[in-house]
Design an enzyme around this catalytic site. Structure first.
Site, PDB file in Angstrom:
ATOM      1  N   CYS A  88       0.822  -1.203   0.000  1.00 38.93           N
ATOM      2  CA  CYS A  88       0.000   0.000   0.000  1.00 38.93           C
ATOM      3  C   CYS A  88       0.860   1.260   0.000  1.00 38.93           C
ATOM      4  O   CYS A  88       1.544   1.519  -0.986  1.00 38.93           O
ATOM      5  CB  CYS A  88      -0.988  -0.032   1.154  1.00 38.93           C
ATOM      6  SG  CYS A  88      -2.425   0.976   0.800  1.00 38.93           S
ATOM      7  N   TYR A  89       0.898   2.017   1.104  1.00 39.06           N
ATOM      8  CA  TYR A  89       1.775   3.190   1.107  1.00 39.06           C
ATOM      9  C   TYR A  89       3.198   2.797   0.722  1.00 39.06           C
ATOM     10  O   TYR A  89       3.870   3.487  -0.040  1.00 39.06           O
ATOM     11  CB  TYR A  89       1.782   3.860   2.486  1.00 39.06           C
ATOM     12  CG  TYR A  89       2.587   5.150   2.522  1.00 39.06           C
ATOM     13  CD1 TYR A  89       2.013   6.337   2.111  1.00 39.06           C
ATOM     14  CD2 TYR A  89       3.913   5.164   2.959  1.00 39.06           C
ATOM     15  CE1 TYR A  89       2.743   7.519   2.118  1.00 39.06           C
ATOM     16  CE2 TYR A  89       4.644   6.341   2.974  1.00 39.06           C
ATOM     17  CZ  TYR A  89       4.058   7.521   2.556  1.00 39.06           C
ATOM     18  OH  TYR A  89       4.782   8.695   2.562  1.00 39.06           O
ATOM     19  N   ASP A 233       0.995 -14.218  29.974  1.00 46.31           N
ATOM     20  CA  ASP A 233       2.351 -13.735  29.777  1.00 46.31           C
ATOM     21  C   ASP A 233       3.249 -14.012  30.983  1.00 46.31           C
ATOM     22  O   ASP A 233       4.348 -14.554  30.850  1.00 46.31           O
ATOM     23  CB  ASP A 233       2.355 -12.226  29.472  1.00 46.31           C
ATOM     24  CG  ASP A 233       1.499 -11.901  28.249  1.00 46.31           C
ATOM     25  OD1 ASP A 233       1.219 -12.829  27.472  1.00 46.31           O
ATOM     26  OD2 ASP A 233       1.115 -10.734  28.095  1.00 46.31           O
ATOM     27  N   LYS A 376       1.463 -12.606  21.009  1.00 45.46           N
ATOM     28  CA  LYS A 376       0.654 -13.406  21.935  1.00 45.46           C
ATOM     29  C   LYS A 376       0.527 -14.869  21.500  1.00 45.46           C
ATOM     30  O   LYS A 376       0.655 -15.776  22.321  1.00 45.46           O
ATOM     31  CB  LYS A 376      -0.745 -12.781  22.015  1.00 45.46           C
ATOM     32  CG  LYS A 376      -1.559 -13.272  23.174  1.00 45.46           C
ATOM     33  CD  LYS A 376      -1.093 -12.591  24.431  1.00 45.46           C
ATOM     34  CE  LYS A 376      -1.986 -12.833  25.613  1.00 45.46           C
ATOM     35  NZ  LYS A 376      -1.565 -11.962  26.729  1.00 45.46           N
TER      36      LYS A 376
HETATM   37  N1  GLN Z   1      -2.370   6.900   2.231  1.00 47.46           N
HETATM   38  C1  GLN Z   1      -2.223   6.062   1.087  1.00 47.46           C
HETATM   39  C2  GLN Z   1      -3.502   6.021   0.252  1.00 47.46           C
HETATM   40  O1  GLN Z   1      -4.506   6.538   0.656  1.00 47.46           O
HETATM   41  C3  GLN Z   1      -1.873   4.661   1.528  1.00 47.46           C
HETATM   42  C4  GLN Z   1      -2.986   4.011   2.308  1.00 47.46           C
HETATM   43  C5  GLN Z   1      -2.533   2.751   3.009  1.00 47.46           C
HETATM   44  O2  GLN Z   1      -1.353   2.489   3.174  1.00 47.46           O
HETATM   45  N2  GLN Z   1      -3.493   2.005   3.495  1.00 47.46           N
HETATM   46  O3  GLN Z   1      -3.517   5.494  -0.833  1.00 47.46           O
END
Ligand code: GLN
Length: 520
Positions: A88-89, A233, A376
Site C-alpha cells: 500500500c503506502y 504472559d 501473543k
Molecule cells: N495513504 C495512502 C492512500 O490513501 C496509503 C494508504 C494505506 O497504506 N493504506 O492510498
C-alpha cells in the site's frame, strides 16, 4: 552455524510508515516461521544494513507519498540487493522513489475487492488468477517505475501489484496481512520463503531452547524476582525462567480478591510447591486489604488506580522480605513494546505498564524480559512447549484490575462473589456448548442496577448480571458474538437459580466501537 546465527540469519525487517496493520504484517511473517522485527522509517539505513535482513517489507501508512514532509526512505534501500516488498503506502513509496508516478486515484477502493493476478509472478505462485483482496487507499500508482511490470489489477486500479523480478522488488497496493485477503498469507509466504529464500528456522521449540541458554548466561548465579499474575504472559515467563534457572527464581503471586472463581488456587496448583515447576512461590492473600481500600469508591479510573497502587504496595512488602535481587523479570511481550512507541512508528496507542514505569521500590540491578520479542500467539505456543496446562495458556483475556472493572460501581466482597459465580456458570455453559475456542472473549459483569422481580411468590429487589461475548477480527474492532439463544437461556436460568442476589440477566449487544470490551 550455531543456533543464534541461524536464527538471526533468518530475519526480515518491517519498516513502519504508520500503518494500522504493522503488527499484523510481522505476525503473519512469523507464521511463516520467519523471525521478523518492526522498525520506524526513521531508522538509519546503516542500522538496517548491519542487521543483514533477508528481506524488507514496507508497511502502509496514512500519508500521500507525493506530498512534502510525508514519510519516505532513501533510494539506496532498494539498491542493497535485499528483496523489498512494499504494501500500500509502501508500494506507492517504492514507485515514487524509483521514478514511477503516484496520484490521487479517480476511484478510491475500500474493502474486499476482486483482483486479477499474474500467477507467473513468484509473489503469486499457487494463487488463483482472480482472488479477493483487502484494499484501503485513496492514492494509486498511475505509472510504474522503470524496470517494473504490472502483475495484478482490479476494475478500478490498473496497478494492484508490480514487480521488478530482476532486482527482487515487489509492490502490492492491497493488504496481504489482513485476513480478508484470502490468499494473503500465501503471498507473504511466497515473498519471505520464496523470494527471500528464508528456510523457516523460527520455531517455538528453538526459541525456548535458545532463551533458556541466554537466560542462564545473563543471570549466572543471580536471583530473579517475578510478579506472577496468573495471566498468560507472566505464567509463560515463569515457566521459561524456571526451566532456565530453577530456584534462583522467586514468583510473588498477589491474590487481590478480584480474580475469577477458583483462579488463585489454580495458579497455585500449577506454580506452587505441589506444581510442576522448579521455583520459589509466594502467594499473598490480600483480599481484605483490597476490599477495604475499595470501599465506597465508584469512579472507574479511581478504582483502577487504587488496584494498581495497592498491587505495588503488596509486592513491595514481599520484595523487602526477600531482600536485594539481581533481576526483576517482567512478562512484557512484543505488542507492548511496539504500542509503547519503542518499536514502530504508528501513533502511541497506550503506554504499557510493563514498559513505561519501572518499579523503583524493588532493589534490583537489571530488568529481564524473556518474552519481549514474542506475539501473543507465540507466547501461547511457547507456554505449551514448556508444559504449562492448556487451560492457563488459552485462558480468557483478563484485565489487570480483574473483576474490579467488571463490577460497576462500588466493589464489595458480596458483589465479587456474585460476579464470580455468574461468570463461572457462563464459562462452563459456553464450554459445554463447544464454543470456548470459537468465541473470542466472553465474561459476566455485574451491573449496578437493582430491579424488582418475583421468586417463590415473593418480591425480590436484586442485581442484574450482564453477559458479554465478542469476536474480533485482527483485534482492531469487536462485534458481539452470536451465542445461540438456547445457550443464553440455560445460562440465564442457572444464574438466577444458583446465584443469590441476582434476579435479572442481560446480554450486551454493543460492538466496539462505540463500546469497549470491558465495562469500566
Ligand atoms: N495513504 C495512502 C492512500 O490513501 C496509503 C494508504 C494505506 O497504506 N493504506 O492510498
Amino acid at each position: 552455524m550455531n543456533m543464534e546465527e541461524k536464527l538471526s540469519a533468518e530475519k526480515v525487517i518491517v519498516i513502519d510508515f504508520g500503518g494500522q496493520y504493522n503488527q499484523l504484517v510481522a505476525r503473519r511473517v512469523r507464521e511463516c516461521n520467519v523471525y521478523c522485527e518492526i522498525y520506524s522509517y526513521k531508522t538509519d539505513i546503516e542500522q538496517i544494513k548491519a542487521m543483514h535482513p533477508k528481506g524488507i517489507i514496507l508497511t502502509g501508512g496514512p500519508n500521500s507519498c507525493y506530498e512534502e514532509n510525508s514519510p519516505t526512505y532513501q533510494k539506496e534501500l532498494f539498491e542493497l540487493g535485499i528483496p523489498v516488498l512494499g504494501l500500500c503506502y509502501g508500494a506507492q513509496l517504492m514507485m515514487h522513489v524509483l521514478g514511477g508516478k503516484v496520484e490521487k486515484a479517480p476511484v478510491r477502493e475500500y474493502g474486499k475487492i476482486q483482483v486479477a493476478v499474474d500467477s507467473h509472478s513468484p509473489l503469486f505462485a499457487d494463487v488463483p488468477e482472480t482472488t479477493i483482496c483487502w484494499m484501503s487507499h485513496n492514492d494509486y500508482i498511475s505509472q510504474t517505475a522503470p524496470g517494473f511490470s504490472v502483475c495484478a489489477h482490479t476494475a478500478d486500479c490498473p496497478v494492484a501489484a508490480a514487480e521488478c523480478a530482476e532486482k527482487k522488488l515487489y509492490a502490492i497496493q492491497f493488504h496481504p496481512e489482513v485476513l480478508h485477503t484470502v490468499e494473503g498469507t500465501k503471498m507473504l509466504y511466497n515473498f519471505v520463503r520464496g523470494v527471500c529464500g528464508c528456510t523457516g528456522a523460527w520455531r517455538m521449540d528453538s526459541f525456548v531452547e535458545e532463551s533458556v541458554r541466554q537466560i542462564r548466561e545473563k543471570v549466572g548465579s543471580g536471583k530473579v524476582l517475578l510478579a506472577l499474575s496468573g495471566g498468560v504472559d507472566s505464567s509463560v515467563a515463569a515457566g521459561l525462567l524456571s526451566k532456565a534457572i530453577g530456584k534462583q527464581l522467586t514468583c510473588v503471586f498477589v491474590d487481590h480478591g478480584l480474580l475469577r472463581k477458583d483462579e488463585g488456587d489454580e495458579v497455585e496448583a500449577v506454580f506452587g510447591p505441589n506444581g510442576d515447576f522448579d521455583l520459589n512461590f509466594i502467594r499473598v492473600n490480600a483480599q481484605e486489604r483490597y476490599y477495604a481500600k475499595l470501599a465506597g469508591v465508584t469512579e472507574p479510573e479511581t478504582k483502577r488506580k487504587i488496584i494498581g497502587e495497592e498491587f505495588i504496595r503488596v509486592f513491595e512488602e514481599e520484595a523487602k522480605k526477600i531482600g536485594a535481587v539481581d533481576f526483576l523479570a517482567q512478562g512484557t511481550i512484543y505488542p507492548d513494546v511496539v504500542e509503547s512507541g519503542l518499536g514502530g512508528e504508528s501513533a502511541v496507542i497506550k503506554s504499557h505498564h510493563n514498559v513505561g514505569g519501572l518499579p523503583d521500590y524493588v532493589d534490583f540491578k537489571e530488568i529481564i524480559e524473556p518474552l519481549r520479542d514474542l506475539f501473543k500467539d507465540e507466547v501461547r505456543k511457547a507456554g505449551l512447549e514448556l508444559g504449562i496446562p492448556e487451560r492457563l495458556v488459552f485462558r480468557q483475556p483478563f484485565p489487570g484490575p480483574g473483576l474490579g472493572i467488571r463490577i460497576i460501581g462500588e466493589v464489595t466482597a458480596k458483589k465479587v462473589r456474585i460476579v464470580q459465580e455468574a461468570d463461572a456458570i457462563y464459562r462452563e455453559e459456553i464450554a459445554k456448548a463447544g464454543l470456548d475456542r470459537t468465541i473470542g472473549q466472553y465474561f459476566a459483569a455485574l451491573t449496578n442496577m437493582r430491579s424488582v422481580g418475583v421468586m417463590g411468590d415473593e418480591r425480590t429487589y436484586d442485581y442484574a448480571v450482564a453477559l458479554r461475548a465478542v469476536n474480533t477480527v485482527d483485534f482492531m474492532t469487536a462485534e458481539s458474538a452470536d451465542v445461540p439463544f438456547e445457550v443464553l437461556q440455560v445460562v440465564m436460568s442457572r444464574i438466577i437459580n444458583e446465584v443469590r442476589g441476582v434476579n435479572r440477566v442481560f446480554y450486551d449487544l454493543t460492538s466496539k466501537p462505540p463500546g469497549t470490551i470491558e465495562f469500566e
